[in-house]
Design a protein around this motif. Structure first.
Motif, PDB file in Angstrom:
ATOM      1  N   VAL A 127      42.922  40.082 -77.612  1.00 41.54           N
ATOM      2  CA  VAL A 127      44.077  40.743 -76.656  1.00 41.54           C
ATOM      3  C   VAL A 127      43.514  41.621 -75.713  1.00 41.54           C
ATOM      4  CG1 VAL A 127      45.820  42.521 -76.900  1.00 41.54           C
ATOM      5  CG2 VAL A 127      45.507  40.721 -78.704  1.00 41.54           C
ATOM      6  N   LEU A 128      42.278  42.043 -76.019  1.00 40.65           N
ATOM      7  CA  LEU A 128      41.692  43.019 -74.891  1.00 40.65           C
ATOM      8  C   LEU A 128      41.030  42.184 -73.757  1.00 40.65           C
ATOM      9  CD1 LEU A 128      39.873  45.760 -76.910  1.00 40.65           C
ATOM     10  CD2 LEU A 128      41.702  46.042 -75.213  1.00 40.65           C
ATOM     11  N   ASP A 129      40.599  41.011 -74.074  1.00 41.17           N
ATOM     12  CA  ASP A 129      40.014  40.094 -73.125  1.00 41.17           C
ATOM     13  C   ASP A 129      41.222  39.720 -72.209  1.00 41.17           C
ATOM     14  OD1 ASP A 129      37.584  40.046 -74.080  1.00 41.17           O
ATOM     15  OD2 ASP A 129      37.605  38.322 -75.268  1.00 41.17           O
ATOM     16  N   GLU A 130      42.339  39.485 -72.631  1.00 41.70           N
ATOM     17  CA  GLU A 130      43.320  39.017 -71.843  1.00 41.70           C
ATOM     18  C   GLU A 130      43.909  40.089 -70.926  1.00 41.70           C
ATOM     19  OE1 GLU A 130      45.463  36.315 -75.584  1.00 41.70           O
ATOM     20  OE2 GLU A 130      46.368  38.209 -74.748  1.00 41.70           O
ATOM     21  N   ILE A 131      43.764  41.471 -71.571  1.00 40.30           N
ATOM     22  CA  ILE A 131      44.360  42.385 -70.568  1.00 40.30           C
ATOM     23  C   ILE A 131      43.093  42.422 -69.452  1.00 40.30           C
ATOM     24  CG2 ILE A 131      44.321  45.130 -70.557  1.00 40.30           C
ATOM     25  CD1 ILE A 131      45.747  44.766 -73.106  1.00 40.30           C
ATOM     26  N   ARG A 132      41.887  42.323 -69.887  1.00 34.48           N
ATOM     27  CA  ARG A 132      40.713  42.555 -68.841  1.00 34.48           C
ATOM     28  C   ARG A 132      40.911  41.489 -67.884  1.00 34.48           C
ATOM     29  NH1 ARG A 132      37.252  43.860 -73.550  1.00 34.48           N
ATOM     30  NH2 ARG A 132      37.309  46.126 -73.726  1.00 34.48           N
ATOM     31  N   ALA A 133      41.336  40.199 -68.316  1.00 38.12           N
ATOM     32  CA  ALA A 133      41.580  39.023 -67.357  1.00 38.12           C
ATOM     33  C   ALA A 133      42.867  39.299 -66.403  1.00 38.12           C
ATOM     34  CB  ALA A 133      41.708  37.855 -68.059  1.00 38.12           C
ATOM     35  N   ALA A 171      41.524  41.872 -63.629  1.00 45.80           N
ATOM     36  CA  ALA A 171      40.871  41.368 -62.573  1.00 45.80           C
ATOM     37  C   ALA A 171      41.625  41.046 -61.281  1.00 45.80           C
ATOM     38  CB  ALA A 171      40.113  39.909 -62.919  1.00 45.80           C
ATOM     39  N   ALA A 172      42.997  40.989 -61.526  1.00 41.44           N
ATOM     40  CA  ALA A 172      43.703  40.904 -60.250  1.00 41.44           C
ATOM     41  C   ALA A 172      44.055  42.180 -59.532  1.00 41.44           C
ATOM     42  CB  ALA A 172      45.002  39.948 -60.322  1.00 41.44           C
ATOM     43  N   ASP A 173      43.985  43.307 -60.075  1.00 36.68           N
ATOM     44  CA  ASP A 173      43.997  44.577 -59.557  1.00 36.68           C
ATOM     45  C   ASP A 173      43.271  44.971 -58.519  1.00 36.68           C
ATOM     46  OD1 ASP A 173      46.219  44.459 -61.625  1.00 36.68           O
ATOM     47  OD2 ASP A 173      45.054  46.099 -62.745  1.00 36.68           O
ATOM     48  N   ARG A 174      43.606  45.723 -57.789  1.00 32.41           N
ATOM     49  CA  ARG A 174      42.815  46.725 -56.805  1.00 32.41           C
ATOM     50  C   ARG A 174      41.841  47.515 -57.789  1.00 32.41           C
ATOM     51  NH1 ARG A 174      45.773  47.165 -51.038  1.00 32.41           N
ATOM     52  NH2 ARG A 174      46.666  45.287 -51.239  1.00 32.41           N
ATOM     53  N   GLU A 179      50.165  31.795 -74.679  1.00 32.98           N
ATOM     54  CA  GLU A 179      48.853  32.316 -74.267  1.00 32.98           C
ATOM     55  C   GLU A 179      49.031  33.835 -74.055  1.00 32.98           C
ATOM     56  OE1 GLU A 179      45.569  31.810 -74.861  1.00 32.98           O
ATOM     57  OE2 GLU A 179      46.228  29.894 -75.685  1.00 32.98           O
ATOM     58  N   THR A 180      50.331  33.870 -73.465  1.00 33.54           N
ATOM     59  CA  THR A 180      50.239  35.231 -72.501  1.00 33.54           C
ATOM     60  C   THR A 180      51.232  36.026 -72.879  1.00 33.54           C
ATOM     61  OG1 THR A 180      51.048  34.213 -70.658  1.00 33.54           O
ATOM     62  CG2 THR A 180      48.682  34.649 -70.521  1.00 33.54           C
ATOM     63  N   GLY A 181      52.258  35.578 -73.699  1.00 34.11           N
ATOM     64  CA  GLY A 181      53.722  36.220 -73.902  1.00 34.11           C
ATOM     65  C   GLY A 181      53.353  37.536 -74.462  1.00 34.11           C
ATOM     66  N   ALA A 182      54.174  38.397 -74.668  1.00 33.92           N
ATOM     67  CA  ALA A 182      53.980  39.827 -75.059  1.00 33.92           C
ATOM     68  C   ALA A 182      54.227  39.709 -76.701  1.00 33.92           C
ATOM     69  CB  ALA A 182      54.696  40.818 -74.674  1.00 33.92           C
ATOM     70  N   LEU A 183      55.049  38.815 -77.035  1.00 34.06           N
ATOM     71  CA  LEU A 183      55.210  38.601 -78.669  1.00 34.06           C
ATOM     72  C   LEU A 183      55.248  37.127 -79.072  1.00 34.06           C
ATOM     73  CD1 LEU A 183      56.623  40.168 -81.082  1.00 34.06           C
ATOM     74  CD2 LEU A 183      58.809  39.484 -80.039  1.00 34.06           C
TER      75      LEU A 183
END
Ligand code: PLP
Length: 491
Positions: free
Chosen positions: A20-26, A29-32, A6-10
């Motif tokens: 991919v964009l959804d994954e980055i947004r997810a 979500a943990a960021d400040r 699901e999340t590996g870069a390759l």
């Protein structure tokens, strides 16, 4: 991240763009929160509608342009020269000023600007076998990094515990025949106070030594604050003896990350900053800055940001920020046991606690739990632990909420009481030498503090208390080890 599929870069098979964009947004979500005025470090948010979109579009236009060769991409050269011109004009240089020949370079950030200022100063004195730089202890840690990278000795100058500034006599006394650079901050990051630049530059000039003003943080606010009537002391090229100035556009010019400007009073001072190499069979190389290949993205985004905001925009944002600083300082004054470490004279609010029952590190955690992200600073060389707030324009609409939140967090911190670490752990932290740290000991410490390979714990008071109990060299080593635990590949 456990599910590599699901999340590996390759991944074995490419993933559709939208996912991919959804994954980055997810992940984000943990960021400040980078926007919204509740994060008082790391980010600079003007809260201007549409500015992000403009910067992103400009970034995209030039993302693949390479700053390696200014003749191949004249667009980038034009934008860089425009940024340098704007910074120079703001900081007392250019036609009609006492510094008409100012030149500069666009770098990737404050640290790179400072490393290059030190490199230029060092390489201007090839006669010296052991060059040295004089830096007040309130100077940014990047000077120590520059000294380390460039094998230049660092002569720190103490700061007065009340004014948080170096005494000019101490700066003068620290200058030796091998000194290649003297540093002043406008302002210092930690406390937001402006060093006595004119006096420091004068003693440097009297000794025939370069003087760099680190205005990475304040170079894009102090000039506007001065125009608004604030009593900003002279700190720029109007000051005789100031030979170079750094100002970060990714701070208060509100550009996306990756852009700072390093200015020199004249081309001769800048020349030793460059690196050229023709003694190989490939392309002849000349680099004004550390990186060779450089994306045009950050430069185009900064150019778009400056042009869109303009002088009137920055003036308005500075006024808003000034009022937010005053409001936050009042909020601190209103809480029993808290004290401003310095009266704000720029865009920093820095406070300490005078009451031993009010543990600042617990207070920071209580603020975090309430959605306010502040920056703890450890006690150092006679200066108490403190809390740093970088104030940007986006904070202004939040000021009224911050006061009650601070009071509530302080009450909660008092109720919780100070962090109590096991005495043997504190004794260990106070007595260990970095060399005595074994992998087992580090793993045990990290586990005890909740620091593993995952995200940092919500509450950092115990970590900060342990670090504070450790001597400086051990603090550094522990930080390296703890971050090393985080930086492990996901497979
Ligand atoms: C005064 C000062 N100098 C240098 C730096 C380093 O800048 P950067 O983080 O962009 O490398 C900072 C960063 O906060 C700063 O405040």
């Amino acid at each position: 991240m456990t599910d590599t599929a699901e999340t590996g870069a390759l991944p074995v098979e490419g993933v559709p763009a939208a996912r991919v964009l959804d994954e980055i947004r997810a992940l984000r979500a943990a960021d400040r929160p980078t926007h919204g005025g509740r994060l008082f470090a790391y980010v600079y948010d003007p809260g201007v509608a549409g500015l992000d979109q403009l910067a992103q579009a400009a970034y995209a236009e030039s993302a693949h342009v390479n700053g390696l060769d200014p003749t191949a991409f004249p667009s980038l050269l034009a934008m860089e020269n425009a940024l340098v011109g704007a910074a120079a004009r703001l900081l007392g240089g250019g036609p009609g000023t006492s510094a008409p020949d100012v030149v500069g370079s666009v770098t990737s950030g404050g640290t790179e600007s400072l490393i290059l200022a030190v490199k230029a100063a060092r390489d201007a004195r090839p006669d010296l076998a052991e060059p040295r730089i004089v830096v007040p202890v309130s100077g940014h840690a990047a000077f120590a990094k520059a000294a380390h990278y460039l094998r230049v000795a660092l002569d720190p100058v103490p700061v007065d515990p009340v004014t948080l500034r170096p005494a000019v006599a101490d700066v003068a006394a620290a200058i030796r025949p091998e000194t290649v650079l003297v540093v002043a901050s406008a302002p210092s990051y930690a406390h937001g106070v402006i060093d006595p630049v004119a006096e420091i530059a004068a003693v440097a000039a009297a000794a025939g030594v370069r003087c760099h003003v680190d205005a990475c943080f304040g170079g894009w606010t102090l000039p506007w604050l001065r125009r608004l009537g604030a009593p900003v002391p002279p700190f720029d090229f109007a000051v005789p003896g100031v030979t170079s100035i750094s100002v970060d556009l990714h701070k208060y010019a509100y550009a996306p990350k990756g852009v700072s400007v390093l200015l020199h009073r004249d081309p001769g001072l800048r020349a030793p900053q460059f690196f050229a190499y023709a003694d190989w069979p490939g392309y002849t190389m000349v680099n004004p800055v550390i990186a060779s290949t450089r994306s045009g993205g950050p430069i185009a985004a900064a150019y778009a940001t400056l042009r869109h905001l303009g002088e009137d925009g920055y003036l308005r944002l500075a006024a808003v920020t000034r009022d937010a600083v005053a409001g936050l300082a009042d909020a601190v004054r209103a809480v029993d046991g808290l004290r401003l470490l310095a009266e704000p004279e720029s865009t920093v609010v820095c406070f300490t606690a005078d009451d031993p029952e009010l543990d600042l590190f617990v207070l920071v955690d209580e603020l975090t739990a309430r959605g306010w992200h502040t920056q703890p600073q450890l006690a150092y060389a006679g200066l108490p632990a403190s809390v740093h707030l970088t104030v940007t324009a986006a904070v202004a609409p939040r000021v009224a909420e911050f006061g009650p939140a601070l009071a509530e967090a302080a009450a909660a911190a008092r109720a919780a009481g100070p962090v109590v670490l096991p005495p043997e752990l504190l004794a260990l932290a106070g007595s260990l030498t970095p060399e005595a740290l074994t992998p087992d000991l580090i793993a045990g410490l990290a586990a005890g503090l909740g620091l593993g390979t995952g995200p940092a714990p919500d509450r950092m008071a115990a970590v900060n208390t342990l670090l504070q109990a450790a001597p400086v060299r051990l603090r550094e080593r522990l930080l390296v080890e703890f971050v090393g635990l985080l930086q492990r590949p996901t497979w």
